[in-house]
Write a protein that holds these residues in place. Structure first.
Motif, mmCIF file in Angstrom:
data_model
loop_
_atom_site.group_PDB
_atom_site.id
_atom_site.type_symbol
_atom_site.label_atom_id
_atom_site.label_comp_id
_atom_site.label_asym_id
_atom_site.label_seq_id
_atom_site.Cartn_x
_atom_site.Cartn_y
_atom_site.Cartn_z
ATOM 1 N N ARG A 58 -67.085 11.141 -23.579
ATOM 2 C CA ARG A 58 -68.199 10.469 -22.908
ATOM 3 C C ARG A 58 -68.970 9.539 -23.829
ATOM 4 O O ARG A 58 -69.960 8.933 -23.436
ATOM 5 N N GLY B 13 -75.415 4.975 -21.106
ATOM 6 C CA GLY B 13 -74.173 5.614 -20.663
ATOM 7 C C GLY B 13 -73.018 5.112 -21.490
ATOM 8 O O GLY B 13 -73.213 4.603 -22.595
ATOM 9 N N CYS B 14 -71.822 5.268 -20.943
ATOM 10 C CA CYS B 14 -70.630 4.952 -21.722
ATOM 11 C C CYS B 14 -69.814 3.846 -21.093
ATOM 12 O O CYS B 14 -68.739 3.516 -21.578
ATOM 13 N N GLY B 15 -70.287 3.302 -19.973
ATOM 14 C CA GLY B 15 -69.502 2.281 -19.287
ATOM 15 C C GLY B 15 -68.386 2.879 -18.442
ATOM 16 O O GLY B 15 -67.643 2.164 -17.770
ATOM 17 N N GLY B 16 -68.255 4.194 -18.465
ATOM 18 C CA GLY B 16 -67.140 4.848 -17.779
ATOM 19 C C GLY B 16 -67.188 4.696 -16.272
ATOM 20 O O GLY B 16 -66.141 4.667 -15.620
ATOM 21 N N CYS B 17 -68.391 4.604 -15.725
ATOM 22 C CA CYS B 17 -68.480 4.468 -14.271
ATOM 23 C C CYS B 17 -67.969 3.098 -13.844
ATOM 24 O O CYS B 17 -67.319 2.969 -12.813
ATOM 25 N N GLU B 74 -76.255 1.991 -14.358
ATOM 26 C CA GLU B 74 -75.251 2.906 -14.894
ATOM 27 C C GLU B 74 -75.739 3.352 -16.261
ATOM 28 O O GLU B 74 -76.151 2.520 -17.064
ATOM 29 N N GLY B 115 -73.523 7.276 -11.412
ATOM 30 C CA GLY B 115 -73.140 8.241 -12.432
ATOM 31 C C GLY B 115 -74.253 9.240 -12.710
ATOM 32 O O GLY B 115 -75.431 9.000 -12.418
ATOM 33 N N THR B 116 -73.855 10.370 -13.292
ATOM 34 C CA THR B 116 -74.804 11.447 -13.538
ATOM 35 C C THR B 116 -75.856 11.075 -14.583
ATOM 36 O O THR B 116 -76.987 11.552 -14.527
ATOM 37 N N CYS B 117 -75.500 10.200 -15.528
ATOM 38 C CA CYS B 117 -76.497 9.747 -16.510
ATOM 39 C C CYS B 117 -77.671 9.097 -15.796
ATOM 40 O O CYS B 117 -78.828 9.447 -16.025
ATOM 41 N N ILE B 123 -74.932 13.299 -19.753
ATOM 42 C CA ILE B 123 -74.469 13.727 -21.071
ATOM 43 C C ILE B 123 -75.401 13.244 -22.183
ATOM 44 O O ILE B 123 -75.582 13.918 -23.190
ATOM 45 N N GLY B 166 -71.731 11.823 -10.805
ATOM 46 C CA GLY B 166 -70.353 12.091 -11.220
ATOM 47 C C GLY B 166 -70.207 11.557 -12.623
ATOM 48 O O GLY B 166 -70.868 10.588 -12.983
ATOM 49 N N PRO B 168 -67.153 10.486 -14.893
ATOM 50 C CA PRO B 168 -67.744 9.328 -14.231
ATOM 51 C C PRO B 168 -67.772 9.534 -12.715
ATOM 52 O O PRO B 168 -67.247 10.518 -12.217
HETATM 53 S S1 SF4 Z 1 -72.151 9.337 -15.942
HETATM 54 FE FE1 SF4 Z 1 -70.540 9.910 -17.390
HETATM 55 S S2 SF4 Z 1 -69.004 8.330 -17.033
HETATM 56 FE FE2 SF4 Z 1 -70.884 7.521 -16.163
HETATM 57 S S3 SF4 Z 1 -71.834 6.416 -17.822
HETATM 58 FE FE3 SF4 Z 1 -72.584 8.512 -17.950
HETATM 59 S S4 SF4 Z 1 -71.258 9.456 -19.477
HETATM 60 FE FE4 SF4 Z 1 -70.236 7.665 -18.740
#
Ligand code: SF4
Ligand code: SF4
Lengths: 478, 336
Positions: A58, B13-17, B74, B115-117, B123, B166, B168
């Motif tokens: 993550r 966040g991580c850009g994953g979404c 995000e 996303g959950t962030c 996270i 979620g 992501p």
């Molecule tokens: S919710 Fe999860 S996947 Fe989306 S930005 Fe946050 S760490 Fe990344």
């Protein structure tokens, strides 16, 4: 001397700002700022070691598997486990899928749209490039997104989901395949090959991967209608093979473990010569980062934010190899591995925008055939994962190659808990700030001397050079 | 459907979404956006505009010169250190992203936490030692109402922040939410107590899990790569996590469980700090403490004992193997 602040740089992963000091329309000095700090390293302290496998992916949504692989590899070093053949092949296949998908998204979604900007109207290639690569509306997006999504079905099969899988384990993979799934894997790799050969190369992967010299490449380009040929045409017109040179010191930890050694070797390329990798030569310098502490090896390093530190201008640390700046990424990987075309390109003009992009696309041609071979070597009934307990006190290192370059995790466990976890991501190398000696990082060097006309906002060449490194800013600082 | 414009920002966040969104299929992303009449004003990964051009779009929205229909965030809101927001300054502006988000949210007709962030902190708000980075969600902090925006916040069109949680998010969750908005089919009743769209949050990950037969007999996996149910030993929260991951699959055919690992309930607030190692099930006197939320404990224990005693050999042996070792019997007679 004028100062220009350029940002946000989009179509990179994460947030990036560059301060340019210009004189007479030319960049005199560049200062790269990664303006986001999330604190993954301190977050990991005190956790059970296995929790790293949930947390580290993550760090980054674009190379989450690379983070998993580095963590699994560091935990493997702790545990003393060895991967069974299926486990090794599965790690390679899942990593390669992410890396190739990354090369693809970078080329089509992040890098090429800059050639479709109005500033290039009138160039002989402009109309064709704009039609194909205009951001989000170009015809390429419509070809690439479905092909990429279908290729990523490999993740559905072998990793559960992407990003953020937990399948990669220290001892192998949590996802054994059955015979039927091995067949599906083969089918989807063939489909991706078809896409690459049709759209990207207009030729077979083998003939592209086999190009061995600049004259080979010049001859090959004639009458090719693929996207690589179009890039080469624009790049030649703009002289991008002479632009964006950093230190020409290249680092690679070695990519894709095979039964005997790596598919792409590990090592350092310096002063036109290869040297074996010495992990102990790596340190991180904190002099220009908003962090407290001194230069130290990542095994001992610390991450303590200090937002008001004078002299600092970024959250990014400055990794150094034997005290010097190194560049990492597909270009570095192919230089170290010895791809003849890439070596000749760099020998002629040094590392450049063209060399970086070409190395990435070459990897598409070189790695997919290996993926097909790895898939054939899978044996459903043989073991996929070894199991064992982690020791309560130990340290381990995981060095892998992400799409963007060398990624290292350094892990110390005490009393069964993570006592220290330090990470050096590829973009931390490439986008590092100055060090104690005042030596700028790789991108900072590559930007110096470029034209930056006032009328261009942001300057076109600056954008090509920045994006040629395919930066991942969320990884950089983590 | 009238065209809706959309501005997408990323913070802690991580850009994953976004990367997950690129996996959209049938049809692919750009077509699905067009089908929902969504026009991108700006998206950090997909748009051409960079630097000042991009900032000009943000400024126009913030100053009301440009109508803003949908604001997506995000990544968590970074409020640290000590409430200054300096952990994320929007590049090129010398101003904390948190301030931009607050200003833009006040102008938007709809606000989505992608996303959950962005929904709950995610996270980025994990960590049991070290200084806090001050990560929080848009309208929730963990499960508590009130994040960057107060619990009373309503976007221009009347909805609170829609939490497409979620980690992501599934591309389908985001794109169906956008489609529902553009069809005017998303009301407050369509959101659950944590403001997630109910079309995916009224399901449990457990539904459709390929390990359900193992669950029925409490035939449990003991280590990664085993085929059995992961609830008893491997930390799986599928019986409690709200999401349709095993019926709306990921990347063609996947899900966490299909990938051989536990559901860590990534659509839930505070999933990042479960209070135990992620892939271990905390137990009291041998009984998992996180039992299915809608089942009385005594019943569960009684049923589990009964079903364990009735477990067929096939299910028991396969549960701790990495392949089917005992196959279903082939009946010898032609009778069905
Ligand atoms: S919710 Fe999860 S996947 Fe989306 S930005 Fe946050 S760490 Fe990344
Ligand atoms: S199965 Fe659980 S952890 Fe996995 S994506 Fe779905 S909700 Fe998240």
């Amino acid at each position: 001397m004028t100062t220009r602040l350029v940002g946000p740089f989009n179509r990179v992963e994460g947030d990036l700002e560059v301060r340019l000091e210009t004189e007479g329309g030319q960049v005199k000095a560049a200062y790269v700022n990664s303006p986001l700090y999330r604190g993954f390293e301190p977050m990991l302290s005190g956790k059970a070691p296995g929790d790293a496998l949930v947390i580290v992916p993550r760090i980054c949504g674009i190379c989450s598997v690379a983070q998993s692989a580095a963590s699994a590899s560091a935990l493997r070093a702790l545990s003393g486990l060895a991967l069974p053949d299926n486990g090794r092949l599965a790690h390679n296949l899942v990593s390669a899928c992410e890396n190739l998908a990354d090369h693809l998204s970078h080329f089509y979604l992040f890098f090429m749209p800059d050639f479709a900007r109005d500033g290039y109207t009138g160039r002989p290639w402009f109309e064709r490039v704009a039609k194909r690569f205009k951001a989000s509306s170009g015809s390429a997006t419509a070809d690439v997104l479905p092909a990429r999504a279908e290729f990523m079905h490999l993740m559905g099969l072998m990793a559960g989901k992407w990003p953020h899988t937990l399948s990669l384990q220290p001892g192998g993979t949590a996802r054994p395949l059955e015979q039927a799934e091995c067949l599906q894997l083969t089918a989807l790799l063939r489909a991706f090959r078809r896409f690459l050969e049709r759209h990207v190369f207009d030729d077979s992967l083998e003939s592209v991967g086999g190009l061995a010299s600049l004259s080979d490449l010049a001859a090959w380009r004639q009458n090719r209608h693929g996207d690589l040929a179009l890039f080469l045409e624009a790049a030649e017109d703009l002289g991008l093979d002479r632009i964006g040179r950093a230190t020409d010191v290249f680092l690679s930890y070695g990519a894709y473990e095979e039964a005997h050694g790596h598919l792409f070797a590990s090592g350092l390329w310096r002063a036109a010569q290869g040297h074996p990798l010495e992990p102990d030569a790596i340190v991180e310098d904190l002099s220009h980062a908003w962090l407290a502490g001194d230069t130290s090896s990542p095994a001992q390093g610390q991450t303590l934010p200090l937002a008001d530190k004078p002299e600092a201008y970024t959250w990014c640390k400055a990794p150094r190899y034997n005290g010097g700046v190194a560049e990492t990424g597909a270009l570095a990987r192919q230089m170290v591995a010895g791809h003849p075309l890439i070596r000749e390109l760099v020998k002629t003009h040094g590392g450049s925008v063209t060399a970086r992009v070409l190395a990435r696309l070459l990897e598409l041609a070189l790695v997919l055939p290996r993926m097909e071979a790895w898939a054939r070597q899978l044996e459903p009934k043989a073991p996929w994962c070894h199991h064992g307990d982690l020791p309560d006190d130990a340290s381990g290192t995981g060095l892998v190659e992400a799409a963007r370059g060398s990624l290292g995790h350094w892990l110390t466990v005490k009393h069964g808990r993570i006592a220290n976890y330090q990470i050096i991501a590829p973009t931390t190398w490439n986008f590092s700030p100055r060090d104690e000696q005042g030596t700028p990082g790789a991108l900072e060097q590559a930007l110096a001397g470029l034209p930056a006309p006032e009328a261009e906002e942001p300057p076109l060449l600056v954008q090509h050079v920045v994006r040629s490194f395919d930066p991942c800013m969320v990884c950089t600082v983590h | 459907m009238p065209e809706l414009n959309l501005l997408w920002l990323q913070s802690g966040g991580c850009g994953g979404c976004t990367l997950s969104l690129l996996n959209a299929e049938q049809p692919a992303l750009m077509d699905r956006l067009a089908d929902a009449s969504i026009r991108l004003l700006w998206h950090p990964s997909l748009s051409e505009a960079s630097g000042n051009e991009a900032l000009e779009i943000l400024r126009a929205c913030a100053e009301g010169r440009q109508r803003l229909d949908i604001l997506c965030l995000e990544g968590s809101v970074m409020t640290g250190p000590s409430g200054t927001g300096r952990f994320h300054m929007l590049a090129g502006t010398g101003r904390p992203m948190m301030a931009w988000v607050e200003e833009l949210a006040a102008k938007a007709a709809h606000v989505l936490a992608v996303g959950t962030c962005a929904a709950y902190g995610g996270i980025t708000s994990a960590g049991i030692t070290g200084p806090s980075v001050g990560a929080t969600g848009l309208q929730f902090h963990g499960e508590h109402p009130g994040g960057l925006l107060p619990a009373s916040f309503r976007a221009g069109a009347g909805l609170p922040v829609v939490n497409v949680a979620g980690c992501p998010t599934h591309p389908g969750w985001v794109l169906d939410t956008l489609l529902a908005l553009s069809m005017r089919r998303l009301t407050e009743d369509d959101l659950d107590a944590l403001h997630r769209p109910r079309f995916y949050a009224d399901h449990l990950v457990h539904h459709g899990c390929p390990r359900n037969e193992f669950y029925e007999f409490k035939a449990s996996a003991e280590k990664a790569s085993d085929l059995g149910c992961m609830m008893e030993n491997m930390g799986c929260k599928g019986t409690q996590a709200h999401a349709d991951c095993n019926t709306r699959l990921w990347n063609g055919s996947g899900s966490c469980l299909r990938g051989g690992y536990a559901c860590i309930s990534c659509t839930e607030p505070r999933f990042e700090e479960p209070g135990h190692p992620f892939t271990e099930t905390p137990k009291v006197a041998g009984i998992p403490i996180g039992l299915p939320s809608d089942m009385p404990k005594a019943w569960f224990v009684a049923l589990a004992a009964l079903s364990k005693s009735a477990t067929p050999k096939r299910v028991r042996e396969n549960a701790t193997s990495d392949h089917v070792v005992v196959t279903p019997a082939v009946k010898k007679t032609g009778l069905k």
